[in-house]
Design a protein around this motif. Structure first.
Motif, mmCIF file in Angstrom:
data_model
loop_
_atom_site.group_PDB
_atom_site.id
_atom_site.type_symbol
_atom_site.label_atom_id
_atom_site.label_comp_id
_atom_site.label_asym_id
_atom_site.label_seq_id
_atom_site.Cartn_x
_atom_site.Cartn_y
_atom_site.Cartn_z
ATOM 1 N N ARG A 1 23.485 -15.131 27.729
ATOM 2 C CA ARG A 1 24.345 -16.335 27.421
ATOM 3 C C ARG A 1 23.536 -17.783 27.697
ATOM 4 O O ARG A 1 24.049 -18.532 27.666
ATOM 5 N N LEU A 2 22.197 -17.604 27.782
ATOM 6 C CA LEU A 2 21.537 -18.779 27.729
ATOM 7 C C LEU A 2 21.589 -19.793 26.661
ATOM 8 O O LEU A 2 21.861 -21.032 26.913
ATOM 9 N N PRO B 1 15.528 -24.955 28.594
ATOM 10 C CA PRO B 1 15.411 -23.384 28.806
ATOM 11 C C PRO B 1 14.582 -22.602 29.872
ATOM 12 O O PRO B 1 15.028 -21.588 30.284
ATOM 13 N N HIS B 2 13.414 -23.327 30.000
ATOM 14 C CA HIS B 2 12.640 -22.538 31.186
ATOM 15 C C HIS B 2 13.295 -22.874 32.356
ATOM 16 O O HIS B 2 13.178 -21.876 33.247
ATOM 17 N N LEU C 1 16.866 -20.090 36.762
ATOM 18 C CA LEU C 1 18.145 -20.148 37.456
ATOM 19 C C LEU C 1 18.662 -18.636 37.218
ATOM 20 O O LEU C 1 19.355 -18.343 38.182
ATOM 21 N N PHE C 2 18.853 -18.230 36.368
ATOM 22 C CA PHE C 2 19.110 -16.903 35.648
ATOM 23 C C PHE C 2 18.395 -15.603 36.519
ATOM 24 O O PHE C 2 19.232 -14.770 37.188
ATOM 25 N N ILE D 1 16.708 -16.425 39.834
ATOM 26 C CA ILE D 1 17.026 -16.505 41.191
ATOM 27 C C ILE D 1 18.339 -16.923 41.722
ATOM 28 O O ILE D 1 18.504 -16.877 43.009
ATOM 29 N N GLY D 2 19.111 -17.138 40.667
ATOM 30 C CA GLY D 2 20.644 -17.617 41.222
ATOM 31 C C GLY D 2 21.791 -16.836 40.562
ATOM 32 O O GLY D 2 21.338 -15.692 39.870
ATOM 33 N N ASP D 3 22.830 -17.201 40.833
ATOM 34 C CA ASP D 3 24.114 -16.415 40.192
ATOM 35 C C ASP D 3 24.714 -17.562 39.384
ATOM 36 O O ASP D 3 24.965 -18.604 39.748
ATOM 37 N N VAL D 4 25.023 -17.123 38.165
ATOM 38 C CA VAL D 4 25.362 -18.076 37.124
ATOM 39 C C VAL D 4 26.760 -17.790 36.564
ATOM 40 O O VAL D 4 27.119 -16.498 36.301
#
Length: 272
Positions: A10-11, A27-28, A33-34, A36-39
């Motif tokens: 879903r980027l 985008p980088h 974030l996708f 290392i994290g939760d989106v």
């Protein structure tokens, strides 16, 4: 409206949502974030996303929240509040950190966040300073970098530091008594080079790290400097880098852990 965790497929929807709110497409950074994290996202019935938010958890001590976006056509319908409550509940940490624009601050205050300072964006051409004393980081340095980072940040960040050598264009260290006493990274964003994180024993060492990282790019640089480092802000301005947008640093729950006096620049304001 259903909130669910979304993945990197879903980027493009996240980038479109950001562009719709006149945020720069990054985008980088979103790719990291996708990883290392939760989106979390809310689907727009007409396609794309109605809103999204990212939380990055660092153990049980701390989480960072960023990239909280709601499409303009869904503004003032409570989606931002729902997204924030969901991210905070899912993180479940002692302390939660974010930076707020003047527009978003009232929402965060209603959710119990309190201001602890300001953060300023500095962006521009960095006039070349004298050569510093840093060295390129090697794989054998990564364990020492992680130990120093956990001491200063106050929580372990293994996912961040494992990816940092690939994510960043440059990763440098400064040796001191007993081993590595400072490290810094520079990474390419859309049309500039972001310098951060920068962790160092003192301001002089931080300046050396920033100088070397800035000297390694031909692009304008971006630095996010908070109000606890006024001398560093003055020094950066003296190098020709202009001050831009101000945001409010806010925390929910316990005070921030670690030794923040030695955290001179974050990886990004979305992650801490």
């Amino acid at each position: 409206m259903l909130i669910r965790r979304i993945d990197v497929t879903r980027l493009e929807d996240c980038l479109a949502l950001a562009a719709g709110r006149k945020w720069s497409p990054e985008p980088h950074k979103w790719g990291l974030l996708f990883e290392i994290g939760d989106v979390y996202g809310i689907d727009d019935p007409d396609g794309g996303l109605a809103g999204c938010v990212v939380h990055t958890r660092y153990g049980k001590q701390l989480s960072g929240i960023g990239m909280m976006l709601v499409a303009e056509k869904f503004a003032r319908q409570g989606l931002g509040t729902q997204l924030m409550k969901h991210a905070m509940a899912e993180a479940g940490t002692d302390s939660t950190w974010l930076t707020a624009t003047d527009y978003g601050r009232p929402l965060y205050e209603k959710l119990g966040f309190r201001p602890i300072g300001d953060s300023y964006i500095y962006r521009g051409e960095f006039r070349p300073p004298a050569a510093g004393v840093s060295l390129p980081a090697s794989t054998k340095d990564l364990e020492a970098i992680a130990a120093l980072d956990a001491e200063v940040f106050g929580a372990p960040r293994p996912e961040v530091l494992r990816r940092l050598p690939v994510f960043a264009e440059r990763l440098v260290v400064i040796q001191g008594t007993g081993g590595i006493r400072g490290y810094g990274a520079a990474w390419r964003n859309v049309d500039d080079t972001v310098i951060g994180p920068v962790v160092a024993d003192n301001e002089s060492m931080a300046k050396d790290l920033i100088s070397d990282l800035a000297a390694g790019t031909s692009l304008p640089v971006r630095l996010d400097i908070d109000s606890t480092h006024p001398e560093l802000r003055e020094w950066v301005e003296g190098r020709g880098v202009g001050r831009g947008m101000r945001t409010t640093v806010m925390v929910h729950g316990a005070s921030l852990p670690g030794d923040r006096s030695r955290l001179f620049l974050p990886l990004s304001v979305a992650t801490g």
